[in-house]
Design a protein around this motif. Structure first.
Motif, PDB file in Angstrom:
ATOM      1  N   UNK A  44       0.825  -1.212   0.000  1.00  0.00           N
ATOM      2  CA  UNK A  44       0.000   0.000   0.000  1.00  0.00           C
ATOM      3  C   UNK A  44       0.860   1.263   0.000  1.00  0.00           C
ATOM      4  N   UNK A  45       1.960   1.240   0.719  1.00  0.00           N
ATOM      5  CA  UNK A  45       2.812   2.417   0.835  1.00  0.00           C
ATOM      6  C   UNK A  45       3.409   2.864  -0.496  1.00  0.00           C
ATOM      7  N   UNK A  46       3.545   1.954  -1.452  1.00  0.00           N
ATOM      8  CA  UNK A  46       4.126   2.351  -2.734  1.00  0.00           C
ATOM      9  C   UNK A  46       3.066   2.775  -3.740  1.00  0.00           C
ATOM     10  N   UNK A  47       1.809   2.725  -3.365  1.00  0.00           N
ATOM     11  CA  UNK A  47       0.656   3.163  -4.148  1.00  0.00           C
ATOM     12  C   UNK A  47       0.435   2.332  -5.402  1.00  0.00           C
ATOM     13  N   UNK A  48       1.486   2.051  -6.150  1.00  0.00           N
ATOM     14  CA  UNK A  48       1.374   1.256  -7.372  1.00  0.00           C
ATOM     15  C   UNK A  48       2.333   0.075  -7.267  1.00  0.00           C
ATOM     16  N   UNK A  49       2.489  -0.628  -8.349  1.00  0.00           N
ATOM     17  CA  UNK A  49       3.425  -1.756  -8.340  1.00  0.00           C
ATOM     18  C   UNK A  49       4.845  -1.270  -8.089  1.00  0.00           C
ATOM     19  N   UNK A  50       5.591  -2.046  -7.331  1.00  0.00           N
ATOM     20  CA  UNK A  50       7.008  -1.789  -7.117  1.00  0.00           C
ATOM     21  C   UNK A  50       7.846  -2.786  -7.914  1.00  0.00           C
ATOM     22  N   UNK A  51       7.302  -3.984  -8.115  1.00  0.00           N
ATOM     23  CA  UNK A  51       7.971  -5.010  -8.911  1.00  0.00           C
ATOM     24  C   UNK A  51       6.946  -5.635  -9.850  1.00  0.00           C
ATOM     25  N   UNK A  52       7.432  -6.216 -10.929  1.00  0.00           N
ATOM     26  CA  UNK A  52       6.550  -6.950 -11.837  1.00  0.00           C
ATOM     27  C   UNK A  52       7.233  -8.223 -12.303  1.00  0.00           C
ATOM     28  N   UNK A  53       6.406  -9.185 -12.673  1.00  0.00           N
ATOM     29  CA  UNK A  53       6.892 -10.458 -13.192  1.00  0.00           C
ATOM     30  C   UNK A  53       5.961 -10.900 -14.306  1.00  0.00           C
ATOM     31  N   UNK A  54       6.506 -11.114 -15.478  1.00  0.00           N
ATOM     32  CA  UNK A  54       5.728 -11.582 -16.613  1.00  0.00           C
ATOM     33  C   UNK A  54       5.631 -13.104 -16.529  1.00  0.00           C
ATOM     34  N   UNK A  55       4.430 -13.602 -16.313  1.00  0.00           N
ATOM     35  CA  UNK A  55       4.209 -15.030 -16.113  1.00  0.00           C
ATOM     36  C   UNK A  55       4.148 -15.735 -17.466  1.00  0.00           C
ATOM     37  N   UNK A  56       4.927 -16.785 -17.603  1.00  0.00           N
ATOM     38  CA  UNK A  56       4.884 -17.596 -18.816  1.00  0.00           C
ATOM     39  C   UNK A  56       3.737 -18.584 -18.658  1.00  0.00           C
ATOM     40  N   UNK A  57       2.586 -18.258 -19.246  1.00  0.00           N
ATOM     41  CA  UNK A  57       1.412 -19.102 -19.056  1.00  0.00           C
ATOM     42  C   UNK A  57       1.475 -20.379 -19.877  1.00  0.00           C
ATOM     43  N   UNK A  58       2.532 -20.562 -20.631  1.00  0.00           N
ATOM     44  CA  UNK A  58       2.697 -21.805 -21.374  1.00  0.00           C
ATOM     45  C   UNK A  58       3.495 -22.832 -20.572  1.00  0.00           C
ATOM     46  N   UNK A  59       3.948 -22.428 -19.388  1.00  0.00           N
ATOM     47  CA  UNK A  59       4.650 -23.358 -18.515  1.00  0.00           C
ATOM     48  C   UNK A  59       3.664 -24.413 -18.047  1.00  0.00           C
ATOM     49  N   UNK A  60       4.104 -25.651 -17.980  1.00  0.00           N
ATOM     50  CA  UNK A  60       3.200 -26.754 -17.643  1.00  0.00           C
ATOM     51  C   UNK A  60       2.505 -26.571 -16.301  1.00  0.00           C
ATOM     52  N   UNK A  61       3.245 -26.376 -15.240  1.00  0.00           N
ATOM     53  CA  UNK A  61       2.629 -26.229 -13.926  1.00  0.00           C
ATOM     54  C   UNK A  61       3.537 -25.380 -13.050  1.00  0.00           C
ATOM     55  N   UNK A  62       2.962 -24.331 -12.496  1.00  0.00           N
ATOM     56  CA  UNK A  62       3.705 -23.457 -11.610  1.00  0.00           C
ATOM     57  C   UNK A  62       3.373 -23.804 -10.171  1.00  0.00           C
ATOM     58  N   UNK A  63       4.388 -23.816  -9.300  1.00  0.00           N
ATOM     59  CA  UNK A  63       4.124 -24.090  -7.885  1.00  0.00           C
ATOM     60  C   UNK A  63       4.009 -22.797  -7.085  1.00  0.00           C
ATOM     61  N   UNK A  64       4.587 -21.717  -7.607  1.00  0.00           N
ATOM     62  CA  UNK A  64       4.470 -20.403  -6.979  1.00  0.00           C
ATOM     63  C   UNK A  64       4.712 -19.348  -8.057  1.00  0.00           C
ATOM     64  N   UNK A  65       4.352 -18.123  -7.743  1.00  0.00           N
ATOM     65  CA  UNK A  65       4.505 -17.026  -8.691  1.00  0.00           C
ATOM     66  C   UNK A  65       5.465 -15.996  -8.110  1.00  0.00           C
ATOM     67  N   UNK A  66       6.503 -15.675  -8.839  1.00  0.00           N
ATOM     68  CA  UNK A  66       7.494 -14.691  -8.406  1.00  0.00           C
ATOM     69  C   UNK A  66       6.877 -13.295  -8.368  1.00  0.00           C
ATOM     70  N   UNK A  67       7.412 -12.418  -7.488  1.00  0.00           N
ATOM     71  CA  UNK A  67       6.990 -11.012  -7.519  1.00  0.00           C
ATOM     72  C   UNK A  67       7.823 -10.233  -8.528  1.00  0.00           C
ATOM     73  N   UNK A  68       8.870 -10.841  -9.052  1.00  0.00           N
ATOM     74  CA  UNK A  68       9.621 -10.246 -10.153  1.00  0.00           C
ATOM     75  C   UNK A  68      10.739  -9.307  -9.740  1.00  0.00           C
ATOM     76  N   UNK A  69      10.967  -8.339 -10.609  1.00  0.00           N
ATOM     77  CA  UNK A  69      12.062  -7.398 -10.428  1.00  0.00           C
ATOM     78  C   UNK A  69      11.519  -5.975 -10.304  1.00  0.00           C
ATOM     79  N   UNK A  70      12.326  -5.074  -9.738  1.00  0.00           N
ATOM     80  CA  UNK A  70      11.874  -3.692  -9.548  1.00  0.00           C
ATOM     81  C   UNK A  70      11.580  -2.994 -10.874  1.00  0.00           C
ATOM     82  N   UNK A  71      10.614  -2.092 -10.831  1.00  0.00           N
ATOM     83  CA  UNK A  71      10.286  -1.286 -12.001  1.00  0.00           C
ATOM     84  C   UNK A  71      10.902   0.093 -11.862  1.00  0.00           C
ATOM     85  N   UNK A  72      10.867   0.866 -12.939  1.00  0.00           N
ATOM     86  CA  UNK A  72      11.377   2.235 -13.053  1.00  0.00           C
ATOM     87  C   UNK A  72      11.943   2.876 -11.793  1.00  0.00           C
ATOM     88  N   UNK A  73      13.217   2.990 -11.730  1.00  0.00           N
ATOM     89  CA  UNK A  73      13.912   3.760 -10.691  1.00  0.00           C
ATOM     90  C   UNK A  73      13.617   3.276  -9.272  1.00  0.00           C
TER      91      UNK A  73
END
Length: 97
Positions: A44-73
């Protein structure tokens, strides 16, 4: 469930609590899946996304979803209880700068 609402969606941005891998796996098998799914993380404190992760939906089975890497600055740090940096894959508190 009816996934037909996704048939015209090119990008699906999701965020909030930890993303349920079971739901993403189910959506990835749907004929009406979006072309791209982006997991956006940000407290909530960052108001918007701080990190993003593009999910490969063609992957057979995911056990968890990464929060990804930091965005802009933005930077993120995983720190211990003494606010010292931890190594990759260690469990600690996430700090956003």
């Amino acid at each position: 469930s009816d996934n037909s609402l996704f048939q015209i969606v090119k990008y699906l941005l999701v965020g909030g609590e930890e993303l349920d891998a079971h739901i993403i796996n189910k959506l990835s098998k749907s004929a009406n899946k979006p072309q791209y799914i982006i997991n956006g993380y940000g407290p909530t404190e960052s108001t918007t996304f701080a990190t993003t992760y593009s999910i490969n939906i063609d992957t057979n089975k995911l056990s968890s979803i990464s929060i990804g890497t930091p965005i802009n600055h933005r930077t993120v740090y995983v720190l211990d209880e003494n606010k010292q940096p931890l190594p990759v894959n260690a469990v600690g508190e996430l700090y956003i700068g």
